[in-house]
Design an enzyme around this catalytic site. Structure first.
Site, PDB file in Angstrom:
ATOM      1  N   ASN A 100       0.853  -1.193   0.000  1.00 44.12           N
ATOM      2  CA  ASN A 100       0.000   0.000   0.000  1.00 44.12           C
ATOM      3  C   ASN A 100       0.888   1.242   0.000  1.00 44.12           C
ATOM      4  O   ASN A 100       1.731   1.420   0.866  1.00 44.12           O
ATOM      5  CB  ASN A 100      -0.901  -0.030   1.237  1.00 44.12           C
ATOM      6  CG  ASN A 100      -1.901   1.106   1.251  1.00 44.12           C
ATOM      7  OD1 ASN A 100      -1.546   2.258   1.486  1.00 44.12           O
ATOM      8  ND2 ASN A 100      -3.158   0.800   1.004  1.00 44.12           N
ATOM      9  N   CYS A 131      -6.449   8.745   1.877  1.00 51.02           N
ATOM     10  CA  CYS A 131      -6.240   8.895   3.315  1.00 51.02           C
ATOM     11  C   CYS A 131      -6.816  10.229   3.779  1.00 51.02           C
ATOM     12  O   CYS A 131      -6.396  11.280   3.293  1.00 51.02           O
ATOM     13  CB  CYS A 131      -4.757   8.831   3.678  1.00 51.02           C
ATOM     14  SG  CYS A 131      -4.495   9.114   5.445  1.00 51.02           S
ATOM     15  N   GLY A 245     -15.849  -2.051   7.406  1.00 44.52           N
ATOM     16  CA  GLY A 245     -16.759  -2.602   8.411  1.00 44.52           C
ATOM     17  C   GLY A 245     -16.958  -4.100   8.359  1.00 44.52           C
ATOM     18  O   GLY A 245     -17.821  -4.634   9.058  1.00 44.52           O
TER      19      GLY A 245
END
Lengths: 303, 238
Positions: A100, A131, A245
């Site tokens: 990443n 981000c 999630g």
């Protein structure tokens, strides 16, 4: 026997479960909890050209069914990741990892991708243009179709590895950004990064986080992530890594039905270090329960 | 899983909880455990006050909804607990007469540390500070260890009026401390020897993965949960 394998741009994964960047470091802390070789892959901590301390603390705030973080891409820098972290990962993880990468200019994205392209245990490069916790970089590249496409083009020129662009949900139309990345040559997309949030400490009456705003993640964001993956799946043809999630095997199946070819697990790792292991172990049971024989066959099945 | 054996109020807003279960991951005094509570997303990190082969004692103050929920938990309740987190205190540096300085809910980790030092044939002394008489806990427990114990209260409602730094013994070989930041700083200013300090920070995971609790030190960036919570006096940047 059910088939839990999947693949991403030719990279065969024994299962779709991948710890998400920023919630798993470089694996070192988790290898003491279980054998990490059961994981489909690992997305390493977001890496930038220069080493970064990140934001001031407090960087963490609790929410109902989730959390805010404003870590701000703390990492040792791409050179140390290549010389130290990635070789160390080979000692306990024998599969390809997902590197990443983030940056504060087009040149920084290029620089880090070109360097990490040479690491032999990197199978995919995941480019973080989403981000929410850094200024003058990160999400600012991912909220605009032109700059998202420009980052994609630049990094594609310096690597032969599959490039997944990691998208932010903090936009009006995520499909538009996704399409721009696809047209610019992205091999795949990762979504979603965290949702921008804020909490106030009722005792001090000021924001809990030193950085004031932070990225919201945890089980509360699953429906937003599912909706984004569902929309983007209809807009593009390239594979999607779905995240946001996901905490259970059922969530993994739901994410794949929306269109994800593989699924990343983020905040759940922080609350339960065994989260990925438990999800992988539970996947066959969940598949049987819902009459699924092969995970690959259900990708996008909800459409 | 760990089972609650007892959970009782021992001072104003302060509770002592005893848990039975595996303690094998605890390797040093000053480490902490991280407790999952139903209905709360993040775990609650609490320092270990004492432990033996099958029991862990923690002492915590009700400072928010999570710890208030904890204070209502009944004996027999099972909890998902991660044990043996953090580096803990290194007793090899202590010399013969180490000084243990605890402030408020920074007192608990000093208890098992005192026991460990005693087991190593050292002669620790303890200086414990509280705000007021109602806040005092574990006075008897420390006295029963047979070591020198001095207590201060900021308002003078019990024992010596003032701060821990007002009641330091004459000589000591090293120090260990845990408490609020202003106290830690005052301790560092006053002490002439080297020592170890235990810090607090808001944590995400508690085991070094999320980078939520990183601080700068003279020896590089450190995660309070994994590289700490104990830092050396020499490395701290105030």
């Amino acid at each position: 026997m059910v088939d839990i394998s999947t693949n991403l741009c030719g990279l065969q994964l024994s299962n779709p479960v991948i710890p998400a960047s920023g919630t798993f470091g470089f694996g070192e802390e988790f290898k003491n909890f279980y054998d990490l070789n059961i994981l489909g892959s690992i997305s390493i901590k977001g890496t930038t050209k220069e080493p970064r301390f990140g934001n001031e603390t407090p960087r963490i705030a609790e929410c109902t069914s989730g959390m805010l973080n404003s870590v701000g891409l703390q990492n040792p820098g791409v050179d140390a990741v290549i010389s130290d972290k990635l070789p160390k990962m080979k000692e306990f993880y024998n599969k390809q990892v997902i590197a990443n990468i983030s940056g504060f200019s087009f040149e920084e994205f290029e620089y880090s991708c070109e360097k990490i392209d040479k690491a032999d245990n990197v199978g995919i490069i995941e480019v973080n243009i989403s981000c929410p916790n850094v200024h003058g970089g990160g999400m600012s590249f991912g909220t605009n179709a032109e700059s998202a496409a420009e980052v994609t083009k630049r990094v594609k020129k310096v690597t032969t590895k599959p490039v997944f662009i990691k998208l932010t949900p903090n936009v009006t139309n995520i499909s538009e950004i996704a399409k721009a990345c696809e047209e610019a040559g992205a091999d795949g997309l990762s979504l979603i990064n965290t949702l921008l949030g804020l909490r106030v400490d009722l005792k001090t009456k000021k924001p809990v986080l030193a950085n004031k705003k932070g990225g919201f993640s945890g089980s509360a964001v699953l429906p937003v992530a599912l909706r984004c993956v569902y929309e983007v799946y209809e807009a593009v043809k390239i594979p999607i890594m779905g995240m946001g999630g996901v905490s259970t095997a059922d969530d993994v199946i739901e994410m794949m039905l929306c269109g994800a070819s593989a699924v990343q697990i983020g905040a759940a790792n922080l609350v339960n270090p065994y989260a990925c292991k438990e999800i992988i172990e539970n996947l066959p049971h969940a598949m049987k329960k819902y009459g699924i024989n092969s995970l690959k066959e259900i990708i996008g099945g909800a459409h | 899983m760990h089972k609650i054996i007892s959970n009782k109020n021992i001072a104003k807003d302060v509770f002592e909880m005893k848990l039975s279960g595996d303690t094998s991951k605890i390797t040093a005094p000053g480490q902490f455990i991280n407790i999952k509570l139903d209905g709360f997303y993040l775990r609650r990190p609490i320092s270990v006050c004492d432990y033996n082969s099958d029991t862990i004692t923690i002492i915590y103050k009700t400072v928010g909804k999570g710890t208030e929920y904890m204070s209502d938990l009944k004996s027999g309740t099972e909890l998902d607990v991660l044990c043996g987190l953090g580096n803990g205190f290194d007793t090899s540096k202590s010399g013969d007469k180490p000084l243990l300085i605890g402030g408020g809910v920074g007192v608990p980790p000093m208890y098992n540390l005192a026991k460990k030092l005693i087991s190593e044939n050292k002669k620790p002394a303890a200086v414990l500070g509280f705000n007021t008489a109602d806040d005092i806990f574990y006075e008897k427990e420390f006295m029963d260890l047979g070591i020198e114990v001095k207590i201060s209260t900021a308002d003078g409602s019990a024992h010596n009026k003032g701060f821990v730094t007002d009641i330091f013994p004459e000589d000591y070989t090293y120090f260990y401390t845990c408490g609020p930041i202003p106290m830690l700083k005052a301790v560092c200013d006053k002490t002439k020897t080297s020592g170890q300090l235990s810090f607090e920070e808001r944590m995400g995971c508690g085991f070094g993965a999320c980078m939520g609790c990183t601080c700068k030190t003279k020896y590089g960036d450190k995660r309070i949960c994994k590289d700490g919570p104990v830092l050396l006096k020499e490395e701290i940047i105030w």
